[in-house]
Write an enzyme that holds these catalytic residues in place. Structure first.
Site, PDB file in Angstrom:
ATOM      1  N   CYS A 371     -28.311 -35.557  32.117  1.00 31.65           N
ATOM      2  CA  CYS A 371     -28.019 -35.680  32.713  1.00 31.65           C
ATOM      3  C   CYS A 371     -26.777 -37.013  32.580  1.00 31.65           C
ATOM      4  CB  CYS A 371     -29.086 -37.941  32.044  1.00 31.65           C
ATOM      5  SG  CYS A 371     -28.481 -37.638  30.347  1.00 31.65           S
ATOM      6  N   ALA A 372     -25.983 -36.474  31.853  1.00 28.36           N
ATOM      7  CA  ALA A 372     -24.478 -36.635  31.693  1.00 28.36           C
ATOM      8  C   ALA A 372     -23.742 -37.212  33.291  1.00 28.36           C
ATOM      9  CB  ALA A 372     -23.738 -36.348  30.500  1.00 28.36           C
ATOM     10  N   PRO A 373     -22.892 -37.826  33.282  1.00 25.77           N
ATOM     11  CA  PRO A 373     -22.438 -39.151  32.780  1.00 25.77           C
ATOM     12  C   PRO A 373     -23.481 -40.315  32.889  1.00 25.77           C
ATOM     13  CG  PRO A 373     -21.117 -38.878  34.290  1.00 25.77           C
ATOM     14  CD  PRO A 373     -21.767 -37.653  34.491  1.00 25.77           C
ATOM     15  N   GLY A 374     -24.310 -39.895  33.824  1.00 25.59           N
ATOM     16  CA  GLY A 374     -25.223 -41.130  33.679  1.00 25.59           C
ATOM     17  C   GLY A 374     -25.585 -42.013  35.108  1.00 25.59           C
ATOM     18  N   ASP A 421     -31.786 -28.872  24.305  1.00 26.61           N
ATOM     19  CA  ASP A 421     -31.556 -28.123  25.141  1.00 26.61           C
ATOM     20  C   ASP A 421     -31.890 -28.043  25.408  1.00 26.61           C
ATOM     21  OD1 ASP A 421     -30.810 -26.280  25.796  1.00 26.61           O
ATOM     22  OD2 ASP A 421     -31.168 -24.703  24.157  1.00 26.61           O
ATOM     23  N   ASP A 446     -29.620 -31.257  37.450  1.00 28.71           N
ATOM     24  CA  ASP A 446     -29.009 -31.029  38.277  1.00 28.71           C
ATOM     25  C   ASP A 446     -28.166 -29.968  36.694  1.00 28.71           C
ATOM     26  OD1 ASP A 446     -26.431 -31.118  38.968  1.00 28.71           O
ATOM     27  OD2 ASP A 446     -25.692 -33.091  38.849  1.00 28.71           O
ATOM     28  N   CYS A 503     -23.731 -28.778  42.000  1.00 31.91           N
ATOM     29  CA  CYS A 503     -22.279 -29.369  42.704  1.00 31.91           C
ATOM     30  C   CYS A 503     -21.675 -27.103  43.599  1.00 31.91           C
ATOM     31  CB  CYS A 503     -21.897 -29.757  41.956  1.00 31.91           C
ATOM     32  SG  CYS A 503     -20.968 -28.799  40.690  1.00 31.91           S
TER      33      CYS A 503
END
Length: 639
Positions: A371-374, A421, A446, A503
């Site tokens: 999830c980072a950075p949200g 994890d 992602d 990406c």
């Protein structure tokens, strides 16, 4: 008691001392002109009138032929009507104060006499008294060099302009002829091995003093591309296509600063003209985009507020209802009151696509595995209108701080943040996942990747990635996607979907991973719901993928003006795991990524166990044979 003037009557007055033009410019102009072009002047013309005026003033007489005035203002009134009569020689001489001298124009008054110059307040002024020392020196130098002919100067300027135009026209024609000759006569020729070695030596040993000429390399890339596009006609005899491709790869590596490995991968993905466009697009940063937080404001209100602060913006596109693109701003976008209030989030345009493909519904259970950075997590909460539950998970505890900060700032209240994890998520959280939640309705993955789609943000990717990095990322992505599929409940009434995105533009990290998941789990690919983007590969070099990979989408910086991205959407139709694949972590590894030594200990253990069983079973066999033989011997005796 002073002069009494009639305000309705305006007398004609000459220029005063302060209103006179600054003298000396024409003197400086004459200094830079060639002496042979100067016109002839009458000697003493600059100093004739001052001497006559001083003589008349000393005698206390009025000028010759002068009819005086009857009133008492004759001392300061000096009207004069001048008539311009061109002289025969048409020679022009300018005095030091910028006025026309007698050599070019004759100033004749009505009675043919000259008079003394008088200022507005009746004070007489003479030219010699007003001149500064530097002006007197300039005047003396001018009288020595002579006057300047106006007609000669104009003719000279016209001649110079015509000559310059002719020279420019000749140069343009020569350049066009030279270009045509290069295009028609000369063809691109490969450099010899000696020239290539010489360039390498200069580049290695003399790099600080003599860097490579990028213009020559760029021209060589263009010529090489033209030959490769029509290779049969334009190729050089005795040269193969591989030689041209090797030179092109070498030149592009030098011009764009890429590693040879990455350029080989990119040349396998893109055709040559599209490859150049991709490399050029990576040299330009992508536009700054923001996402409106509809939990707190509307896009129309946010756009008006930012415009009032001096921000130049536009809607992101028809495909997005919340995105805005920022062209320029007089204030920092990441520090405005609207940003601090949580009205928008700085987010790339490509990162909006996975959430749109996921299409979360209200009151659902959503898992954001990385999830980072949200940004994606807050977008999911925005679409769900703060209903249901979102589990925001990330394996890096340091990055979770930004997630918590962004969720608080944006007003997200339906999210739970966890540090786990992702590969072990179904096993570690099995009690919570299936006992309490009953599985998730949708999962967004992602996955960590090599970053070959965001080279414009991180140029270090050009040189610091090799084949081991790509295969390592692919192995991790295969483990994560199996874990994400296992976390979804196929019996969900509204969900059962998994969105996988990266990406990266590498096939090993995208189509290869998706095809692996189709073989290992009971899932199928469905349409992403995105109207634009290029279809995924169904075949790549010697590999053949599932035909349904056409429903996946690829996004490139040179075609869509956003970061390189890959999006795939799965639908899970059964919670059962195929029996042949009980150990996904071991089977997810490819033969090239995981060495053969990993399987050797298990094989050795099986052999050892088999040998022990054989040893335990072998001793009883002779004893049984002996007993049976003894029984067979005794039976006849009894009979």
């Amino acid at each position: 008691m002073g002069r009494k003037l009639d305000p309705t009557r305006k007398e004609k007055r000459g220029p005063g001392r302060k209103a006179r033009k600054q003298r000396g410019a024409e003197v400086e102009l004459a200094r830079f002109l060639p002496p042979g072009k100067l016109g002839l002047v009458w000697p003493g013309a600059a100093s004739r009138r001052p001497k006559e005026k001083h003589a008349v003033k000393a005698a206390g007489q009025t000028p010759r032929g002068r009819s005086g005035f009857s009133d008492g203002n004759s001392k300061w009134l000096a009207p004069a009507k001048a008539k311009k009569i061109p002289s025969k020689g048409n020679n022009v001489e300018l005095s030091s104060d910028g006025e026309v001298e007698e050599g070019s124009w004759e100033m004749e008054e009505e009675d043919g006499s000259s008079e003394e110059m008088v200022d507005d307040y009746g004070a007489s002024s003479s030219e010699e008294e007003e001149l500064l020392p530097i002006e007197k020196a300039a005047l003396k130098q001018k009288s020595d060099r002579g006057g300047l002919s106006e007609d000669d100067s104009e003719e000279e300027e016209e001649a110079v302009e015509e000559a310059s135009k002719q020279k420019m026209g000749q140069k343009e024609e020569e350049s066009l002829d030279l270009q045509l000759n290069l295009d028609i006569d000369e063809q691109f020729k490969l450099p010899t091995n000696e020239q290539i070695e010489r360039e390498d030596i200069l580049f290695i040993f003399f790099l600080p003093a003599e860097p490579p000429d990028l213009h020559i390399i760029h021209q060589r890339i263009k010529g090489n591309m033209e030959v490769l596009q029509d290779f049969v006609v334009k190729r050089e005899e005795g040269r193969t296509r591989q030689e041209y491709l090797a030179l092109l790869r070498r030149d592009m590596a030098a011009y764009y600063s890429y590693s040879d490995f990455l350029l080989m991968k990119l040349m396998d993905i893109f055709p040559l003209p599209e490859l150049i466009n991709f490399l050029e697009a990576n040299e330009v940063p992508r536009p700054v985009t923001i996402r409106t937080n509809t939990l707190k404001t509307r896009r129309r209100d946010l756009a008006q507020a930012l415009i009032n602060r001096g921000v130049n913006l536009d809607p992101l596109g028809k495909w997005s209802k919340t995105g805005l693109v920022i062209y320029d701003s007089s204030v920092p976008i990441g520090a405005t009151p609207e940003y601090l209030a949580g009205h928008y989030m700085l987010q790339g345009a490509s990162s909006l696509l996975p959430v749109m493909a996921l299409a979360p519904q209200e009151n659902e259970r959503i898992l954001d595995m990385c999830c980072a950075p949200g940004g994606k997590t807050s977008y999911i909460a925005q679409l769900m209108k703060n209903t249901g539950m979102i589990l925001a998970n990330d394996s890096n505890a340091e990055r979770l701080r930004s997630v918590v900060g962004n969720l608080h700032r944006l007003g997200v209240t339906n999210a739970v943040v966890s540090n786990c994890d992702g590969r072990q998520f179904p096993k570690v959280c099995s009690c919570l996942l299936w006992g309490v939640l009953g599985g998730f309705d949708r999962v967004l993955l992602d996955a960590p990747c090599s970053g070959t789609g965001v080279i414009s943000k991180d140029p270090a990717v050009k040189t610091n990635k090799d084949e081991k990095d790509i295969l390592r990322c692919a192995h991790l992505q295969k483990e994560l996607i199996l874990s994400a599929i296992d976390s979804v409940n196929a019996a969900s009434e509204t969900g059962g979907y998994i969105v996988y995105c990266t990406c990266s533009i590498m096939v090993e990290e995208n189509e290869w991973v998706v095809d692996y998941a189709l073989k290992k789990r009971n899932v199928r690919l469905v349409a992403t719901g995105l109207d634009f983007g290029k279809e995924g590969f169904t075949r790549f070099k010697d590999r053949r993928f599932h035909p349904s990979l056409k429903s996946t989408r690829r996004f490139y910086p040179h075609t869509h003006n956003m970061d390189g991205f890959f999006v795939a959407k799965f639908k899970k139709f059964s919670n059962a795991i195929p029996q042949a694949q009980k150990e996904p972590a071991v089977e997810a590894a490819t033969p090239s990524a995981v060495p053969d030594t990993v399987m050797e200990p298990q094989l050795k253990k099986k052999k050892l166990e088999g040998s022990k069983v054989d040893k335990e079973q072998k001793p009883p066999q002779p004893a049984l044979k002996k007993r049976r033989s003894l029984q067979a011997q005794r039976r006849p005796l009894k009979a």
